[in-house]
Design a protein around this motif. Sequence first.
Motif, mmCIF file in Angstrom:
data_model
loop_
_atom_site.group_PDB
_atom_site.id
_atom_site.type_symbol
_atom_site.label_atom_id
_atom_site.label_comp_id
_atom_site.label_asym_id
_atom_site.label_seq_id
_atom_site.Cartn_x
_atom_site.Cartn_y
_atom_site.Cartn_z
ATOM 1 N N LEU A 247 -14.240 -18.116 2.765
ATOM 2 C CA LEU A 247 -14.885 -18.142 4.073
ATOM 3 C C LEU A 247 -16.366 -17.851 3.918
ATOM 4 N N GLU A 248 -17.203 -18.723 4.456
ATOM 5 C CA GLU A 248 -18.641 -18.461 4.538
ATOM 6 C C GLU A 248 -19.013 -18.531 6.009
ATOM 7 N N MET A 249 -19.501 -17.398 6.526
ATOM 8 C CA MET A 249 -19.707 -17.299 7.969
ATOM 9 C C MET A 249 -21.158 -16.931 8.290
ATOM 10 N N GLY A 250 -21.379 -16.202 9.338
ATOM 11 C CA GLY A 250 -22.731 -16.046 9.854
ATOM 12 C C GLY A 250 -23.583 -15.037 9.097
ATOM 13 N N GLY A 251 -24.840 -14.956 9.535
ATOM 14 C CA GLY A 251 -25.780 -13.994 8.966
ATOM 15 C C GLY A 251 -26.745 -13.490 10.021
ATOM 16 N N LYS A 252 -27.306 -12.336 9.765
ATOM 17 C CA LYS A 252 -28.381 -11.776 10.592
ATOM 18 C C LYS A 252 -29.461 -11.324 9.624
ATOM 19 N N ASN A 253 -30.136 -12.310 9.071
ATOM 20 C CA ASN A 253 -30.880 -12.126 7.828
ATOM 21 C C ASN A 253 -32.271 -11.545 8.041
ATOM 22 N N PRO A 254 -32.619 -10.495 7.285
ATOM 23 C CA PRO A 254 -33.928 -9.859 7.415
ATOM 24 C C PRO A 254 -34.911 -10.286 6.334
ATOM 25 N N THR A 255 -36.181 -10.253 6.686
ATOM 26 C CA THR A 255 -37.247 -10.259 5.691
ATOM 27 C C THR A 255 -38.070 -8.995 5.895
ATOM 28 N N VAL A 256 -38.180 -8.188 4.859
ATOM 29 C CA VAL A 256 -38.961 -6.952 4.902
ATOM 30 C C VAL A 256 -40.386 -7.261 4.461
ATOM 31 N N VAL A 257 -41.360 -6.824 5.245
ATOM 32 C CA VAL A 257 -42.775 -7.018 4.916
ATOM 33 C C VAL A 257 -43.374 -5.645 4.652
ATOM 34 N N THR A 258 -43.823 -5.422 3.423
ATOM 35 C CA THR A 258 -44.312 -4.114 2.992
ATOM 36 C C THR A 258 -45.820 -3.984 3.230
ATOM 37 N N PRO A 259 -46.375 -2.765 3.131
ATOM 38 C CA PRO A 259 -47.816 -2.574 3.399
ATOM 39 C C PRO A 259 -48.729 -3.369 2.476
ATOM 40 N N ASP A 260 -48.293 -3.611 1.239
ATOM 41 C CA ASP A 260 -49.151 -4.315 0.289
ATOM 42 C C ASP A 260 -48.831 -5.809 0.199
ATOM 43 N N ALA A 261 -48.030 -6.297 1.124
ATOM 44 C CA ALA A 261 -47.652 -7.718 1.086
ATOM 45 C C ALA A 261 -48.858 -8.620 1.311
ATOM 46 N N ASP A 262 -48.836 -9.766 0.666
ATOM 47 C CA ASP A 262 -49.794 -10.832 0.955
ATOM 48 C C ASP A 262 -49.409 -11.399 2.322
ATOM 49 N N LEU A 263 -50.207 -11.111 3.348
ATOM 50 C CA LEU A 263 -49.807 -11.474 4.703
ATOM 51 C C LEU A 263 -49.776 -12.987 4.924
ATOM 52 N N ASP A 264 -50.640 -13.719 4.254
ATOM 53 C CA ASP A 264 -50.564 -15.180 4.369
ATOM 54 C C ASP A 264 -49.203 -15.673 3.885
ATOM 55 N N GLU A 300 -49.661 -10.777 15.082
ATOM 56 C CA GLU A 300 -50.640 -11.739 15.594
ATOM 57 C C GLU A 300 -50.527 -13.067 14.844
ATOM 58 N N ARG A 301 -50.366 -12.964 13.529
ATOM 59 C CA ARG A 301 -50.325 -14.187 12.725
ATOM 60 C C ARG A 301 -49.016 -14.961 12.906
ATOM 61 N N ILE A 302 -47.892 -14.255 13.038
ATOM 62 C CA ILE A 302 -46.633 -14.982 13.183
ATOM 63 C C ILE A 302 -46.557 -15.639 14.553
ATOM 64 N N VAL A 303 -47.173 -15.044 15.556
ATOM 65 C CA VAL A 303 -47.251 -15.684 16.869
ATOM 66 C C VAL A 303 -48.083 -16.957 16.777
ATOM 67 N N GLU A 304 -49.199 -16.897 16.080
ATOM 68 C CA GLU A 304 -50.023 -18.089 15.882
ATOM 69 C C GLU A 304 -49.242 -19.174 15.143
ATOM 70 N N TYR A 305 -48.462 -18.757 14.148
ATOM 71 C CA TYR A 305 -47.648 -19.710 13.381
ATOM 72 C C TYR A 305 -46.660 -20.420 14.313
ATOM 73 N N ALA A 306 -45.958 -19.637 15.123
ATOM 74 C CA ALA A 306 -44.964 -20.219 16.023
ATOM 75 C C ALA A 306 -45.604 -21.180 17.015
#
Length: 479
Positions: A247-264, A300-306
């Motif tokens: 069985l392969e079913m649903g997900g609620k998948n996260p992406t963690v963004v850390t303080p030193d992440a390349d925001l682009d 701010e950037r992810i809103v612009e992306y969307a």
Amino acid sequence: MACQNYIGGEWHDSTSGETIPSRNPAVPSEVVGEVPVSTVDDATAAVDAAAAAREAWAETPGPERGAILRETGRLLAERRDAIAETLVLEEGKTWSESTGEVQRAIDIFHYYAAKAADIGGTVKSSSSRATTLSVRTEPIGIVSAITPWNYPLGIPAWKVAPALATGNVVTLKPAENAAVTATALVECLDDAGLPDGVLNLVTGPGDTVGEALTTDDRVDAVSFTGSESVGDIVYRNAAPDQKRVQLEMGGKNPTVVTPDADLDAAVDIVGSGAFGVTGQACTACSRAVVHEAVYDEFLERIVEYAESLSLGPGMDDPDMGPQNSDSELSSTLEYIAVGRDEGAVLETGGRRAEDAGDGYFVEPTVFADVDPAMRIAQEEIFGPVLSVIPVSSYEEAVAVANGVEQGLSASIVTQNLREAHRFVDDIDAGVAKVNEKTTGLELHVPFGGMKASSSETYREQGDAALDFYTLSKTVYLNY
């Protein structure tokens, strides 16, 4: 196109004589195909055909089976554009996404075509000087494969190809609103010379056809991809006969963004993971778990992306196509209303995108200041809706990421090597990624989830798929 069932090497209308339309989600008035509403009798006939073909196909040499799979891949490549267009019109994906899915199916058939020649077993060293000790690999038998609408070519391919490569016979039941695309795959297998009865296609409701294919005592294994609620039913149906179940079913998948992440990079990773394929993937990113040090700038950037994404019919190849059906659109809009009622801040989107056409279009949606306990942060939405959740530490980020019932895919964006390794250790997910989006899978490595995302038994793809479709027989040959 008038679809038919494919049973015993022949195309048949359903015994009910009834059909339902499969519609273009970008233009709902446009019917892509008429799909048979099959019955228990049709499903039984498909298993009859599989049972009749079982022994001969199991005895077919692996290289011969592989040659048919290789020819199937060649035919898929030859018909790439026509199949991609069908996929666009039936599922709603963009042209780029659809051609990518066709290529994925081609690659899967070529991969398992090569694998077929290596399937057979291994020789082990015996403790006796006069004994040859070996482990033979044999097909499990009759397989029922039940597939969803969101990857109408890719998912049937990654179930059918390894099953056939290992010598099994298969009955495939695709989702009714994805049956035209599945039919194109079966036509390629038929034209490649697959013997009669080795693969059968039956369309129809899950509560009749699906139940028959999971309860028939001649079926040895069931591979299902779909919702958790239906997966639970499939598991219960298969249990009395102790069928092997995947069985392969649903997900609620996260992406963690850390303080030193390349925001682009973070914005691209989260945005493409959340809004690619209109968010209609079990591995889609629906939660961005962002450290407070970079939260405001990321938001701010992810809103612009969307807001930069173009919407429209898939044949125009926009950034995002429609949702697959009116019910999927309604469900997404209901979750958006829930998010607003719960107190999350709607930063962008949240409405039906009527300027994109009459289809089931919804605006890419971003919620901010989402509490991890909110329904929009806990339940799979299956649409282009992203919840942005602020956290104050790595430990809190992992706790939030793991704080859901599902555990399919998860990623982290970081330049900290220690945190990257810690995340891989700490995350409760079957797929863990560093500096990559939650969507996108390599075909030669295992795929599957943890917790409620999977039966936690057998994985799909790669050699793991071969394990699911085979049995081991240990042979002691004393000479």
